[in-house]
Scaffold this active site. Structure first.
Site, PDB file in Angstrom:
ATOM      1  N   ASP A  13       0.817  -1.212   0.000  1.00  0.00           N
ATOM      2  CA  ASP A  13       0.000   0.000   0.000  1.00  0.00           C
ATOM      3  C   ASP A  13       0.852   1.265   0.000  1.00  0.00           C
ATOM      4  O   ASP A  13       0.643   2.168   0.818  1.00  0.00           O
ATOM      5  CB  ASP A  13      -0.925   0.010   1.225  1.00  0.00           C
ATOM      6  CG  ASP A  13      -1.694  -1.282   1.398  1.00  0.00           C
ATOM      7  OD1 ASP A  13      -2.170  -1.811   0.374  1.00  0.00           O
ATOM      8  OD2 ASP A  13      -1.805  -1.774   2.531  1.00  0.00           O
ATOM      9  N   GLU A 177     -10.850   0.818  -3.004  1.00  0.00           N
ATOM     10  CA  GLU A 177     -10.196   1.222  -1.756  1.00  0.00           C
ATOM     11  C   GLU A 177      -8.993   2.096  -2.100  1.00  0.00           C
ATOM     12  O   GLU A 177      -8.806   2.520  -3.236  1.00  0.00           O
ATOM     13  CB  GLU A 177      -9.761  -0.027  -0.971  1.00  0.00           C
ATOM     14  CG  GLU A 177      -8.907  -0.984  -1.783  1.00  0.00           C
ATOM     15  CD  GLU A 177      -8.714  -2.338  -1.118  1.00  0.00           C
ATOM     16  OE1 GLU A 177      -9.040  -2.476   0.069  1.00  0.00           O
ATOM     17  OE2 GLU A 177      -8.235  -3.253  -1.794  1.00  0.00           O
TER      18      GLU A 177
END
Length: 510
Positions: A13, A177
């Site tokens: 991420d 997301e």
């Protein structure tokens, strides 16, 4: 030229910014602490770890392993000279770490106490108002396809409005997301991954207003490449005006590795990677021209002789760090205390004092010279690999003397404290208190342990073990000292050095 991946390591991420000629990247680290590593580069390809944004988490549950919880996908921005790192804890809320110096101490505070909000990104608009875009964790609140926006105060201390939905991807972008919000040439852009970690794609939203309505487009996917699920990352513009996109690829056992893609704009839309199959959507590049030549070729430290006064930045604990876990001062090497577990059986999956490191290569070996200063039966000093199937080899004090014991474990409940079972697979009597242990990881996604009495001639011990991921992370190397009988002891394991060798250009072998 550079080649992808730029980091074969689990910095998942990622988000990235540029400050002057320096680039800074953050990544998630879940319940491994210190957390949210801060990396630095001068060319977007070669990186070094310079800091952590979270020293410990202010909740008692993180004094023990809380697998799959902790610090999820962060974002990093600089505003009026302050570094802001937005960090979601899916069970506790949105937190913000701030510092005026990326090498200095970050202070952590709670922006909003809430369950299920994840992947926050701040944005300061031209009118002085500030906003945060975020996603939702399906595992916490049953939502996985929606992005919402809230107004926050410019100092990032509180939420000022109720959330408004700016994208509902139930049909267009399931499992949307990781949003990152930008403004460029009159448009607001939100870069976001859709479709899930392993098989998804990179999407972009575009609007003339921060609150929408937003248009949607897919701008990068796997196409005919072997880079699955190419998405979730950050856009950064270099000094020369060229655009770049940093993102991950899930390789499962070793986690989510880092790629760098060239990025440009076409008719007001980002285009990431290169066109390879005629569908008008970018695909990841295997190699490309370096963003900047002549810069330091930083490397992330792996080996360690523990000569400093504190642990190197490559190390993280499996829970909140405690001073009594270890010592590096006044003696040769690292001392790890043979601790008991106050709440459960003393298994590696339950151990807060397991000292871990992210593997940096696809194939490699780790060698450690270990001395056991055992005070009670059950004292042990070991090296190992943490995952949902894990193993560790250590020297253990037994009734009849020392033994080299190989334990294997299987995780049966993967999240939070979870559950595991362990088996003593091999036990070999050993004379002396010092041994050199080795762990070798192969391209076949298997690994095996070996030992040496003289540091020259090695002997395999036990069968090869499967490399498996841990909860939301890749497999982790570890050092661990403990009392396996869960007795209080003053014993310790002393690690004179850890040497990690990249074997990516050839199979590791004894």
């Amino acid at each position: 030229m550079y080649q992808n991946p730029i980091l074969y390591a689990d910095y998942s991420d990622p988000d990235v910014i540029r400050v002057g000629e320096d680039y800074y990247m953050v990544a998630s680290s879940f319940a491994y602490l210190p957390g949210v590593p801060l990396l630095h580069s001068r060319d977007l390809v070669h990186w070094e770890i310079i800091n952590y944004c979270v020293r410990s988490l202010p909740f008692k549950k993180y004094d023990r392993p809380s697998h799959g919880s902790g610090t999820w996908a962060p974002s990093i921005r600089v505003h009026e000279g302050i570094f802001y790192v937005f960090i979601p804890l899916p069970d506790e809320g949105i937190f913000v770490a701030t510092s005026t110096d990326p090498y200095g101490e970050f202070k952590l505070h709670c922006l909003h106490e809430v369950k299920g909000w994840i992947d926050p990104c701040p944005f300061w608009d031209e009118d002085g108002r500030a906003y945060m875009v975020f996603a939702y964790a399906n595992s916490r609140c049953g939502i996985k396809h929606r992005l919402d926006l809230v107004e926050i105060d410019p100092q990032c201390t509180k939420v000022l409005s109720e959330p408004i939905t700016i994208f509902d991807g139930e049909q267009l972008g399931p499992t949307t997301e990781g949003p990152k919000l930008y403004q460029y040439q009159g448009y607001y852009y939100i870069l976001m991954p859709s479709g899930g970690v392993a098989t998804g794609w990179q999407s972009v939203l575009r609007s003339k207003s921060v609150k929408g309505p937003y248009e949607y487009r897919i701008v990068m996917h796997q196409g005919n490449t072997d880079v699955n699920g190419p998405h979730q990352g950050g856009w950064v513009t270099a000094v020369d005006g060229k655009h770049w996109f940093l993102h991950f690829q899930d390789v499962h056992e070793l986690g989510r590795i880092t790629h760098l893609q060239p990025m440009c704009f076409n008719n007001g839309w980002p285009f990431i990677g290169t066109e390879q199959n005629g569908d008008g959507i970018g695909e990841p590049v295997r190699e490309w021209r370096l963003p900047k030549v002549g810069e330091p070729e930083y490397q992330i430290a792996t080996s360690d002789d523990f000569a400093g006064e504190r642990l190197g930045l490559q190390w993280q604990w499996q829970a909140n760090p405690k001073d009594f876990f270890y010592s590096v001062k006044g003696h040769k090497g690292l001392r790890l205390s043979c601790l008991s577990n106050e709440t459960r059986d003393n298994l590696l999956w339950y151990a807060p004092n397991a000292l871990t490191q992210i593997p940096q290569h696809q194939a490699f070996s780790m060698t450690a010279k270990v001395r056991l200063q055992g005070h009670k039966k059950g004292d042990m000093a070991a090296i190992g690999m943490i995952g949902h199937k894990y193993a560790y080899l250590g020297m253990e004090k037994t009734e009849s003397g020392q033994a080299l014991n190989l334990y294997t474990g299987t995780v049966t409940e993967k999240n939070f404290e979870g559950k595991a079972v362990e088996t003593l697979s091999v036990s070999l009597p050993y004379e002396g208190d010092t041994v050199t242990l080795r762990l070798e990881v192969y391209y076949s996604k298997m690994y095996r342990f070996a030992w040496s009495a003289d540091g020259i001639r090695y002997n395999f011990l036990g069968e090869s073990q499967p490399l498996t991921r841990a909860s939301w992370t890749g497999a982790k190397l570890c050092l661990w000292s403990a009392n396996k009988l869960n007795c209080l002891s003053e014993g310790y394991g002393e690690y004179e050095f850890i040497h990690i060798e990249d074997r990516s250009n050839g199979e590791a072998g004894v």
